[in-house]
Write a protein that holds these residues in place. Structure first.
Motif, mmCIF file in Angstrom:
data_model
loop_
_atom_site.group_PDB
_atom_site.id
_atom_site.type_symbol
_atom_site.label_atom_id
_atom_site.label_comp_id
_atom_site.label_asym_id
_atom_site.label_seq_id
_atom_site.Cartn_x
_atom_site.Cartn_y
_atom_site.Cartn_z
ATOM 1 N N GLY A 1 8.925 -9.440 14.705
ATOM 2 C CA GLY A 1 8.061 -9.066 12.853
ATOM 3 C C GLY A 1 8.101 -8.322 12.305
ATOM 4 N N ARG A 2 7.932 -7.888 11.202
ATOM 5 C CA ARG A 2 7.727 -6.891 10.548
ATOM 6 C C ARG A 2 6.799 -6.974 9.353
ATOM 7 N N VAL A 3 5.339 -6.382 9.144
ATOM 8 C CA VAL A 3 4.403 -5.891 7.807
ATOM 9 C C VAL A 3 4.674 -4.640 7.076
ATOM 10 N N VAL A 4 3.930 -4.507 6.511
ATOM 11 C CA VAL A 4 3.778 -2.960 5.929
ATOM 12 C C VAL A 4 2.776 -3.509 4.766
ATOM 13 N N MET A 5 2.120 -3.557 4.497
ATOM 14 C CA MET A 5 1.282 -3.064 3.140
ATOM 15 C C MET A 5 0.758 -1.989 2.515
ATOM 16 N N MET A 6 0.132 -1.898 1.459
ATOM 17 C CA MET A 6 0.101 -0.717 0.471
ATOM 18 C C MET A 6 -1.350 -0.429 0.122
ATOM 19 N N THR A 7 -1.697 1.157 0.315
ATOM 20 C CA THR A 7 -3.013 1.794 0.220
ATOM 21 C C THR A 7 -2.540 3.452 -1.003
ATOM 22 N N SER A 8 -4.083 3.708 -1.089
ATOM 23 C CA SER A 8 -3.293 4.609 -2.382
ATOM 24 C C SER A 8 -4.169 5.978 -1.744
ATOM 25 N N ASP B 1 0.920 8.481 5.488
ATOM 26 C CA ASP B 1 1.532 8.904 3.391
ATOM 27 C C ASP B 1 2.749 9.069 3.747
ATOM 28 N N SER B 2 3.303 9.726 2.200
ATOM 29 C CA SER B 2 4.836 9.568 2.067
ATOM 30 C C SER B 2 4.171 10.324 0.413
ATOM 31 N N GLU B 3 4.384 10.950 0.315
ATOM 32 C CA GLU B 3 3.529 11.864 -0.660
ATOM 33 C C GLU B 3 4.432 13.314 -1.356
ATOM 34 N N GLY B 4 5.280 13.519 -0.238
ATOM 35 C CA GLY B 4 5.914 14.988 -0.609
ATOM 36 C C GLY B 4 4.658 15.677 -0.862
ATOM 37 N N GLY B 5 3.672 16.280 -0.005
ATOM 38 C CA GLY B 5 2.502 17.654 0.215
ATOM 39 C C GLY B 5 1.761 17.448 -0.949
ATOM 40 N N PHE B 6 1.537 16.397 -1.180
ATOM 41 C CA PHE B 6 0.762 16.448 -3.131
ATOM 42 C C PHE B 6 -0.807 16.879 -2.531
ATOM 43 N N GLU C 1 1.473 -9.258 20.126
ATOM 44 C CA GLU C 1 1.975 -9.939 21.572
ATOM 45 C C GLU C 1 2.720 -11.094 20.756
ATOM 46 N N HIS C 2 3.285 -11.199 18.816
ATOM 47 C CA HIS C 2 4.250 -12.061 18.748
ATOM 48 C C HIS C 2 4.953 -10.685 18.583
ATOM 49 N N GLY C 3 5.313 -9.351 19.108
ATOM 50 C CA GLY C 3 6.415 -8.699 18.591
ATOM 51 C C GLY C 3 6.441 -8.481 16.879
ATOM 52 N N ILE C 4 5.156 -8.533 16.034
ATOM 53 C CA ILE C 4 5.447 -8.524 15.028
ATOM 54 C C ILE C 4 4.272 -7.132 15.200
ATOM 55 N N THR C 5 5.021 -6.315 14.053
ATOM 56 C CA THR C 5 4.726 -4.752 13.936
ATOM 57 C C THR C 5 3.774 -4.556 11.880
ATOM 58 N N VAL C 6 2.193 -4.058 12.046
ATOM 59 C CA VAL C 6 1.732 -3.581 11.416
ATOM 60 C C VAL C 6 1.144 -2.294 10.834
ATOM 61 N N ASN C 7 1.911 -2.447 9.646
ATOM 62 C CA ASN C 7 1.861 -0.934 9.027
ATOM 63 C C ASN C 7 1.065 -0.777 7.358
ATOM 64 N N THR C 8 0.542 0.211 6.988
ATOM 65 C CA THR C 8 0.231 0.443 5.517
ATOM 66 C C THR C 8 0.820 2.120 5.093
ATOM 67 N N VAL C 9 1.292 1.553 4.291
ATOM 68 C CA VAL C 9 1.649 2.732 3.609
ATOM 69 C C VAL C 9 1.262 3.505 2.596
ATOM 70 N N ASN C 10 0.966 4.713 2.508
ATOM 71 C CA ASN C 10 0.293 5.166 1.208
ATOM 72 C C ASN C 10 0.742 5.935 0.146
ATOM 73 N N PRO C 11 1.563 5.346 -0.685
ATOM 74 C CA PRO C 11 2.992 6.210 -1.137
ATOM 75 C C PRO C 11 2.326 7.032 -2.207
ATOM 76 N N GLY C 12 0.998 7.908 -2.173
ATOM 77 C CA GLY C 12 0.374 8.861 -3.074
ATOM 78 C C GLY C 12 0.714 8.832 -4.737
ATOM 79 N N PRO C 13 0.836 9.477 -5.832
ATOM 80 C CA PRO C 13 1.105 9.388 -7.111
ATOM 81 C C PRO C 13 2.984 9.144 -7.155
ATOM 82 N N VAL C 14 3.032 8.015 -7.386
ATOM 83 C CA VAL C 14 4.409 7.567 -7.519
ATOM 84 C C VAL C 14 4.622 7.495 -9.714
ATOM 85 N N ASP C 15 5.821 8.349 -10.078
ATOM 86 C CA ASP C 15 6.031 7.965 -11.108
ATOM 87 C C ASP C 15 6.354 5.794 -11.474
#
Length: 277
Positions: A167-174, A270-275, A208-222
């Motif tokens: 399983g996969r869980v992705v959350m979002m931060t800022s 972080d996925s924010e292009g070097g902001f 233990e259930h094979g579920i990964t959990v990650n959080t992505v910071n997208p940076g400023p997005v238009d």
């Protein structure tokens, strides 16, 4: 424990549809200008069946206005890699504590009885302020939508999993933990910061259930919320001279949903292009 063998040449070749046969719920996928829509398009292009959550009254109250959920779903269908994978849409007010579990159950049923991927992209906009201007109602509103509902979604997702692994869980931060923080949006920053902090605990709980959990910071997005000189000033703080586009974080999130990212968990990425802050 014996060492794992090197991947075979066949295993090294990338599957053009790495999510074929899998299903995903993407929350906050209500506008064609938003990140949720871009994520859903990427997941669908990789072969996944996708359920798009929306809450039109929220967008209708914002300066950018509401979009047509069916038009959003139609745009996602255009990107489908597997024409047999369903793309569906449905509403949900996630400020109601009963709705996260109801939404997970509804999405799983609509997608054939199970849910493999959860992308919690939604957030409350507005109703915020500085330390001097916030009040209990603002704090409670952001807590309910930005943090509590996400944890309840993850809880419901983990309970309904029928497959034993993967399983996969992705959350979002800022990015509120970087640079000068977000002093003008205290309630929002507080709750998004809570998600970043809980990422490791959730990932350990679900490992233990094979579920990964990650959080992505997208940076400023238009996402169509800023224009004029303010828009240009933000663009100038990227080395590339442009804002992030919704598809920029969507590519990372879609990859995190694949088997290739199976060794990545408990991370705030972080996925924010070097902001430059």
């Amino acid at each position: 424990m014996p060492r794992l063998p090197h991947p075979t040449p066949e295993q090294l070749r990338r599957d053009p549809l790495p999510l074929r046969g899998r299903t995903a719920l993407v929350t906050g996928a209500s506008r064609r200008g938003g990140i949720g829509h871009a994520v859903a398009r990427r997941l669908a292009a990789h072969g996944a069946g996708v359920y798009l959550h929306h809450h039109v009254p929220h967008d209708a109250a914002m300066p950018w206005g509401a979009d047509d959920p069916e038009a959003v779903a139609a745009s996602v269908r255009e990107a489908q890699g597997d024409p047999d994978a369903p793309v569906l849409t449905g509403p949900g007010d996630l400020s109601d504590p009963a709705v996260p579990a109801e939404l997970v159950d509804r999405a799983a049923e609509a997608l054939g009885g199970r849910l493999d991927i959860l992308v919690a992209n939604h957030a409350l906009s507005g109703s915020d302020g500085t330390l001097d201007t916030i009040d209990a109602a603002m704090l409670d509103a952001h807590w309910a939508v930005d943090a509590r509902s996400v944890v309840l979604l993850v809880q419901a997702y983990a309970r309904q999993r029928q497959r034993p692994r993967g399983g996969r869980v992705v959350m979002m931060t800022s990015g509120q933990d970087h640079g000068g923080g977000m002093p003008g949006e205290i309630a929002y920053a507080l709750q998004k910061g809570a998600l970043a902090s809980i990422t490791r605990s959730l990932s350990t709980t679900l490992a233990e259930h094979g579920i990964t959990v990650n959080t992505v910071n997208p940076g400023p997005v238009d996402t169509d919320y800023l224009t004029g000189d303010a828009y240009d000033a933000v663009a100038a703080r990227f080395p590339s001279g442009r804002w992030g586009m919704p598809d920029d974080p969507a590519r990372l999130i879609a990859w995190l949903a694949t088997d290739e990212a199976g060794w990545i968990t408990g991370q705030v990425i972080d996925s924010e292009g070097g902001f430059r802050r």
